[in-house]
Design an enzyme around this catalytic site. Structure first.
Site, mmCIF file in Angstrom:
data_model
loop_
_atom_site.group_PDB
_atom_site.id
_atom_site.type_symbol
_atom_site.label_atom_id
_atom_site.label_comp_id
_atom_site.label_asym_id
_atom_site.label_seq_id
_atom_site.Cartn_x
_atom_site.Cartn_y
_atom_site.Cartn_z
ATOM 1 N N VAL A 107 -2.457 -3.453 -0.841
ATOM 2 C CA VAL A 107 -2.469 -2.788 -2.119
ATOM 3 C C VAL A 107 -2.765 -3.965 -3.138
ATOM 4 O O VAL A 107 -2.518 -3.648 -4.167
ATOM 5 C CB VAL A 107 -1.447 -1.994 -2.239
ATOM 6 C CG1 VAL A 107 -1.385 -0.704 -1.521
ATOM 7 C CG2 VAL A 107 0.180 -2.687 -2.044
ATOM 8 N N HIS A 123 -5.120 1.576 1.463
ATOM 9 C CA HIS A 123 -3.755 2.244 0.869
ATOM 10 C C HIS A 123 -3.542 2.498 -0.557
ATOM 11 O O HIS A 123 -2.471 2.169 -0.947
ATOM 12 C CB HIS A 123 -2.866 1.476 1.766
ATOM 13 C CG HIS A 123 -2.839 1.693 3.265
ATOM 14 N ND1 HIS A 123 -2.137 1.087 4.008
ATOM 15 C CD2 HIS A 123 -3.490 2.648 3.968
ATOM 16 C CE1 HIS A 123 -2.410 1.351 5.462
ATOM 17 N NE2 HIS A 123 -3.197 2.556 5.143
ATOM 18 N N CYS A 131 -0.366 10.323 -11.961
ATOM 19 C CA CYS A 131 0.677 11.316 -12.095
ATOM 20 C C CYS A 131 0.903 12.016 -10.788
ATOM 21 O O CYS A 131 0.211 12.448 -10.030
ATOM 22 C CB CYS A 131 0.066 12.418 -13.227
ATOM 23 S SG CYS A 131 1.301 13.470 -13.630
ATOM 24 N N CYS A 155 0.651 14.797 -19.372
ATOM 25 C CA CYS A 155 1.241 16.312 -18.979
ATOM 26 C C CYS A 155 2.776 16.020 -19.113
ATOM 27 O O CYS A 155 3.074 17.209 -18.822
ATOM 28 C CB CYS A 155 0.484 16.519 -17.849
ATOM 29 S SG CYS A 155 1.126 15.943 -16.279
ATOM 30 N N SER A 194 -1.241 -5.731 12.205
ATOM 31 C CA SER A 194 -0.753 -5.383 13.592
ATOM 32 C C SER A 194 -1.488 -4.405 14.209
ATOM 33 O O SER A 194 -1.167 -4.277 15.420
ATOM 34 C CB SER A 194 0.778 -4.957 13.374
ATOM 35 O OG SER A 194 0.971 -3.940 12.309
HETATM 36 P P1 OAD Z 1 1.802 -5.573 9.069
HETATM 37 O O1 OAD Z 1 3.021 -6.242 8.637
HETATM 38 O O2 OAD Z 1 2.142 -4.490 10.250
HETATM 39 O O3 OAD Z 1 1.218 -6.882 10.200
HETATM 40 C C1 OAD Z 1 0.810 -7.872 9.777
HETATM 41 C C2 OAD Z 1 0.148 -8.792 10.965
HETATM 42 O O4 OAD Z 1 -0.175 -10.017 10.146
HETATM 43 C C3 OAD Z 1 0.962 -9.178 12.065
HETATM 44 O O5 OAD Z 1 0.246 -8.647 13.231
HETATM 45 C C4 OAD Z 1 0.917 -10.654 11.865
HETATM 46 O O6 OAD Z 1 0.949 -11.202 13.213
HETATM 47 C C5 OAD Z 1 -0.141 -10.919 11.305
HETATM 48 N N1 OAD Z 1 -0.083 -12.236 10.432
HETATM 49 C C6 OAD Z 1 1.027 -12.589 9.743
HETATM 50 N N2 OAD Z 1 0.873 -13.948 9.069
HETATM 51 C C7 OAD Z 1 -0.531 -14.133 9.549
HETATM 52 C C8 OAD Z 1 -1.451 -15.281 9.150
HETATM 53 N N3 OAD Z 1 -1.026 -16.320 8.441
HETATM 54 N N4 OAD Z 1 -2.732 -15.193 9.597
HETATM 55 C C9 OAD Z 1 -3.070 -14.036 10.451
HETATM 56 N N5 OAD Z 1 -2.248 -13.105 10.674
HETATM 57 C C10 OAD Z 1 -1.230 -13.130 10.068
HETATM 58 O O7 OAD Z 1 1.032 -5.220 8.307
HETATM 59 P P2 OAD Z 1 -0.352 -4.268 8.246
HETATM 60 O O8 OAD Z 1 -1.064 -4.312 9.469
HETATM 61 O O9 OAD Z 1 -1.083 -4.620 7.130
HETATM 62 O O10 OAD Z 1 1.018 0.839 4.939
HETATM 63 O O11 OAD Z 1 0.472 -2.949 8.101
HETATM 64 C C11 OAD Z 1 -0.264 -1.591 8.045
HETATM 65 C C12 OAD Z 1 0.330 -0.887 7.077
HETATM 66 O O12 OAD Z 1 1.789 -0.692 7.329
HETATM 67 C C13 OAD Z 1 0.599 -1.532 5.612
HETATM 68 O O13 OAD Z 1 -0.713 -1.374 4.614
HETATM 69 C C14 OAD Z 1 1.669 -0.852 4.977
HETATM 70 C C15 OAD Z 1 2.423 -0.893 6.145
HETATM 71 O O14 OAD Z 1 3.645 0.194 6.372
HETATM 72 C C16 OAD Z 1 1.595 1.314 3.811
HETATM 73 O O15 OAD Z 1 2.230 1.102 2.862
HETATM 74 C C17 OAD Z 1 1.170 2.781 3.905
#
Ligand code: OAD
Length: 249
Positions: A107, A123, A131, A155, A194
Site C-alpha cells: 500500500v 491492497h 468513506c 455525507c 511470502s
Molecule cells: P509478508 O510479510 O508476508 O512477506 C514478505 C516476504 O518478503 C517474506 O517472504 C520475506 O522473506 C521477503 N523479504 C523480506 N525482505 C526481503 C528483501 N530485502 N528482499 C527480498 N525479499 C524479502 O508480506 P507480503 O507477502 O507482501 O495484506 O504479505 C501479503 C499481505 O499480507 C500484505 O499485503 C498484507 C499482509 O497482511 C493486507 O494488509 C491485506
C-alpha cells in the site's frame, strides 16, 4: 546470508533478456530495504500488532481512532522512506520490455516514486481515504492530517484508509486486469512476497499452469519456490540491480 547463486542469476537474466512482456508481482519484501517493515517474519508487523485489532472492518468499527493512529504512523514511516535499488531496477526492467505490468500487494507508493509507470495496487493505497458509509473516495490523507478529530466525509460518515482489510474483497477491476495481462506474458517475476495471502498467492500457480516462465526473488524459500522455474534467494535490492547489469552486458 549465502552467496547469490551465479547459475541461477544467469538463468534469470537469460529469461529476462528473452522476455518481451513481463508481469511482476511484489510484496512487502521489496520495500524492506527502504525501512518499511514486512508483515511476517521476526521483524514483521504481525509480530507486534494484531491484524484483528488493526486491519479488519470490525476493528475500525470498534476503535477507529486506534486504527487511524496505526495508519498515520505507517504513513509517516513510508513518507520518510526512499525507493531502494530494487524499486529502481524494476523501472529499468520496465523500460526494456514492450509490455509490462507491476501488481503490488504493497500500500506504499515507493514503486511510483521510483518511476514505475504501469503499477496496480491490489491492497489499496495507504495515502487515500474513502468513506466507510457512502464509499466515496475522498482525498489524499497523510500523517500530517493526524488530529484529535477523526476525518469525515461530506455525507457525515467516517473516512477510512482506502486499503483492503482482512475479510474484505480486493478491487475486482484490479484483479481482472491483472489476470488478463498475466494471460499474455512471456515471463512472471515474483519478488518479496511470502505467497500466503490470497488471491495474490494464486499468481505463480496460474502462471505455471499457463506455461509462463517464472522467477522468484526472496530472502528465503517460500511456499511458491518449488513451482517456479528459477528461485533466487537473497535481497531484492541486491539481486534486481545485478540482474539489470547482466541485461546491459
Ligand atoms: P509478508 O510479510 O508476508 O512477506 C514478505 C516476504 O518478503 C517474506 O517472504 C520475506 O522473506 C521477503 N523479504 C523480506 N525482505 C526481503 C528483501 N530485502 N528482499 C527480498 N525479499 C524479502 O508480506 P507480503 O507477502 O507482501 O495484506 O504479505 C501479503 C499481505 O499480507 C500484505 O499485503 C498484507 C499482509 O497482511 C493486507 O494488509 C491485506
Amino acid at each position: 546470508m549465502p552467496a547469490i547463486d551465479g547459475d541461477l542469476m544467469d538463468q534469470a537474466a537469460g529469461l529476462l533478456k528473452k522476455a518481451r512482456s513481463l508481469f511482476v508481482l511484489t510484496g512487502a519484501g521489496i520495500s524492506a530495504e527502504s525501512g518499511v517493515p514486512t508483515f511476517r517474519g521476526t521483524d514483521g508487523f504481525w509480530k507486534n500488532y494484531s491484524a484483528e485489532q488493526l486491519a479488519t472492518p470490525d476493528a475500525f468499527a470498534k476503535n477507529p481512532r486506534l486504527v487511524w493512529e496505526w495508519y498515520h504512523w505507517r504513513q509517516g514511516l513510508i513518507l520518510k522512506a526512499e525507493p531502494n535499488p530494487g524499486h529502481h531496477a524494476l523501472v529499468e526492467i520496465e523500460n526494456r520490455v514492450e509490455r509490462f505490468l507491476l501488481l503490488t500487494q504493497n500500500v506504499d507508493d515507493l514503486h511510483s516514486r521510483a518511476g514505475s509507470k504501469n503499477v496496480l495496487q491490489l491492497h489499496g493505497n495507504i495515502f487515500r481515504a474513502r468513506c466507510s458509509s457512502c464509499g466515496k473516495e475522498d482525498r489524499r490523507i497523510g500523517d500530517k492530517n493526524a488530529s484529535n478529530r477523526l476525518p469525515k466525509c461530506s455525507c457525515g460518515g467516517l473516512l477510512r484508509p482506502d486499503v483492503v482489510w482482512f475479510g474484505e474483497l480486493i478491487p475486482s477491476d484490479v484483479w481482472r486486469d491483472s489476470l488478463k495481462f498475466l494471460g499474455g506474458v512471456d515471463l512472471a517475476l515474483i519478488c518479496g512476497t511470502s505467497g500466503v495471502v490470497w488471491p495474490a498467492a494464486a499468481i505463480p500457480g496460474i502462471a505455471c499452469e499457463r506455461g509462463i516462465k517464472t522467477i522468484e526473488i526472496n530472502l528465503e524459500p517460500t511456499a511458491i519456490s518449488s513451482i517456479v522455474d528459477v528461485s533466487i534467494v537473497g535481497k531484492a535490492g541486491e539481486i534486481l540491480p545485478q540482474l539489470v547489469s547482466r541485461l546491459r552486458s
